[in-house]
Design a protein around this motif. Sequence first.
Motif, short mmCIF file in Angstrom:
data_model
loop_
_atom_site.label_atom_id
_atom_site.label_comp_id
_atom_site.label_asym_id
_atom_site.label_seq_id
_atom_site.Cartn_x
_atom_site.Cartn_y
_atom_site.Cartn_z
N PHE A 1 27.70 61.49 15.66
CA PHE A 1 26.63 61.11 16.58
C PHE A 1 25.43 62.49 16.26
CE2 PHE A 1 30.23 58.95 18.39
CZ PHE A 1 29.64 57.74 18.01
N THR B 1 30.38 66.03 18.81
CA THR B 1 30.52 65.41 19.90
C THR B 1 29.46 64.36 19.73
OG1 THR B 1 28.73 66.75 20.57
CG2 THR B 1 30.90 67.39 21.10
N GLN B 2 29.24 63.71 21.08
CA GLN B 2 28.38 62.47 21.03
C GLN B 2 26.85 62.76 21.06
OE1 GLN B 2 30.01 64.05 23.66
NE2 GLN B 2 28.44 64.58 25.01
N ASP C 1 31.04 51.58 16.29
CA ASP C 1 30.59 53.22 16.18
C ASP C 1 31.56 53.36 14.84
OD1 ASP C 1 29.08 53.57 18.38
OD2 ASP C 1 30.74 53.19 19.63
N GLY D 1 32.93 56.56 26.03
CA GLY D 1 33.71 57.68 25.72
C GLY D 1 35.11 57.21 25.22
N LEU E 1 35.38 55.17 22.22
CA LEU E 1 35.49 56.26 21.06
C LEU E 1 36.56 56.79 20.98
CD1 LEU E 1 32.04 58.22 21.65
CD2 LEU E 1 32.66 56.40 20.15
N LEU F 1 35.16 64.30 23.06
CA LEU F 1 34.48 63.22 23.43
C LEU F 1 34.05 63.18 24.89
CD1 LEU F 1 36.71 60.50 21.29
CD2 LEU F 1 34.67 61.65 20.79
#
Length: 810
Positions: free
Chosen positions: A133, A109-110, A337, A32, A35, A13
């Motif tokens: 994502f 990851t993002q 999210d 972050g 998350l 992350l």
Amino acid sequence: MTRPGHVILGASLPIHGWSSGPPCSGKLSDWGIELSAILLFAIEEINNRTDLLPNITIGYDIRDNCYSETLSIWTALSLASTSERPQEDVEFTKISSAEYGNLFCIIGTQSSATTITTAQAASLYRIPVISPFATSNELSDKRRFPYFLRTVPPDSLQAAAIADILLRFGWKYVGLYFQLNSYGVHGAQSLLHLAEKHGICIAFSVSVHSQATDAELRDAVGRLSSSPKARVVIMFMDSVTASGILTTISDVGSLPHITFVGSDALAFPEALARYNVELSMLQGSLFVQLHFANIPGFNYDRFLQTIKLGNPWLAQWKAERNCSDLTECPFRISANDHPVVDAVYAFSYALHDALHDLCTNYTDCSSTVHTITGHDFFPYLLNATFEGLVGEYRFDSNGDPGGNYKILNFQIHNDIFTATEVGQWSSSAENPLQLNASALQWYQDSPDPPVSLCREVCPPGFIEDPLEEKCCYGCRRCPTHAIVSGNSCMPCQRDEWPDQSFRHCQLIVPTPPSWSEPTVIVILILSGLGLVLSFLAALGLFHYRHHVLIKAASRELSSINILGLTLAFLAPLTLLAPMSTVSCRASEVMVALCFTLTYAPTLLKVNRIYRIFEAGRKSNKRPRFTGPRAQLALALIATLLMMVICISGTLISPTVPAKLYFSPPTGYIEAYCAFGYGSMVSTFCNLLIVLACCYYAFKARKVPSNYNESKFIAISVYSTLVFGMAAVPVYITAATVQQKVATLCVAILLNSFLTLFCVYLPKLYAIRFGVDVQVCEWRSSGVVSADNVSAALPSSYADAQQRNALPVAN
């Protein structure tokens, strides 16, 4: 941030924010950290459940990738291995499987760019990666990313949503800006493929670097000036890159207003505002945003409770913001999210199914967990099905789920800029795009959407014609007799004409001669006058039927002749009547009979006169067949023969209604009677009769004129030939039906009037306003004598009679 368990769930992350300097040199990212808190919240929920993974505790190992593609590789390797150290200034905690548990799945990851490197690195150890994502279509390639899945829909579905928006508003000529990375390139490729499929023209397609220079931005914006009719522009990029394009457009200032259609990375006006973008220029723009759902039970209090438990980044957060308590420097969280929660649940349900198959004693599977590898686990992960926060989750063969998007409309209300939801798009629906048209707001509150077309709206009867500019079309007129079929001109049949829409050919109704035309009116007047004169002539013949001149001119033949003239004056009515089979055949018979009835008696009369006087020069014997009955019988025979000819011709080659076409086609067809070959036979027979009349009229030219009709008959038949010679070429070459019919009618009428004026009206005039004349009679004894008879003949006739004293028949 780690915690041991029977099984370890890894995560990559962006704890540190993006920085233009060395990796991890930026400040901590509140997103972050949020998350990571959501990840821990989901793991805690599962560990507290008894129906899912009973007696199995999920541990975690969350690593920071600092928005760096390079560090994402090393993060994945460090999670998948036990002794990796990527570079001097970044330390990674060594993982010991015996102490922490077995790790065979990574969440992260993002972004697409960092996920690509993470998935490639993890695949070396056959470790599945679940991204909440990463949307790039590139990641759907199982040959390159065999162990990748995601809980967010791929960009191909986002491109489909954008394409449906373009189609809904008829935007067929648009521009495209895309970011030069995996997210932008593959999203643009999907969009270009759909645009070609649906007939959407991409006027220009410009790639933009993430850190484009001012010169590159001005060159990209210059493409807008070269395509002024592209009033809608698609942007497939993140907020940072888009802000450079938007600020450059604002600085240029001379461009017309552009309506933007943006991807999900742009659907956050607050993010654009941070980069000094003038938001008013985005009024009316539409953006596609992933349908994020709020996470039940996760709020700010739960967030604080989660991050305070052993969070190694909390002290740095306070130090960066110079605060001693989180109430002084709070986090900004959205708590929606949900793909992160879905990723954790996908891992959990897949592990539950794997243990159900691999563990014989499900009450204690802690030892079995340590034997599971990522390669063994991936099929269970790919087949996992569960109820997520936005509906049922199911992966396809590429590891992609379905897609649900919100359609946002950037609006201004009371000087406040908002992103208002105006519709949704779902890949699982029969009609994916649902829009609330009344909720839309266009630029300057226009009631209609902007027009983004490089083609004229062609009126009926026109087709599109390509112009020199790409995908631009003008209009070209089809021929007047052609309809528009697709984008081509299709001529109608000869007797058809396009309707008002120029989409269908419709049958042309032939137009007969109009009785309101001046020429037709004159013909009708002449026909009426001729009928009146014929009636008067017939009345005069009947009234003076015992007069010697009427008897001498053969009352019976004269009556037939008058009947023929009457038919001649009636013939124009049939020729001008609406065209039909009956009217055409009636006109053929009437024209043939009127000439026969007119000139057959005339031929008998002039032949009789000639024979009488020729015989008188040689002897006193009466010639044969000069009596009234014989003459009448011959006239009837000629009439019957003509009727047989007409009937035979009608059966063999009848006169039928026909159409007169014009060149070039005009959408107007005239109807007329086309005389068949049968009518030519009757016309030829009548011509022979007229020629015979001419011959005997010429032969009888020296007969005394005290009562003689031969000279007047000659004038009549000679004129008939002249009119016929003039009328036939005109009739054949006439351009219109009116000219054809008028020519034929005038020829018939003039011949009839000449016969009346030359043969009958002078005789009746002389009888009515009589002058004494002497007429010779033919007596049965054969002796010629003269008697004084009051007759209506001019005095010159009497003088001629006294000079010649020739016989005449009663």
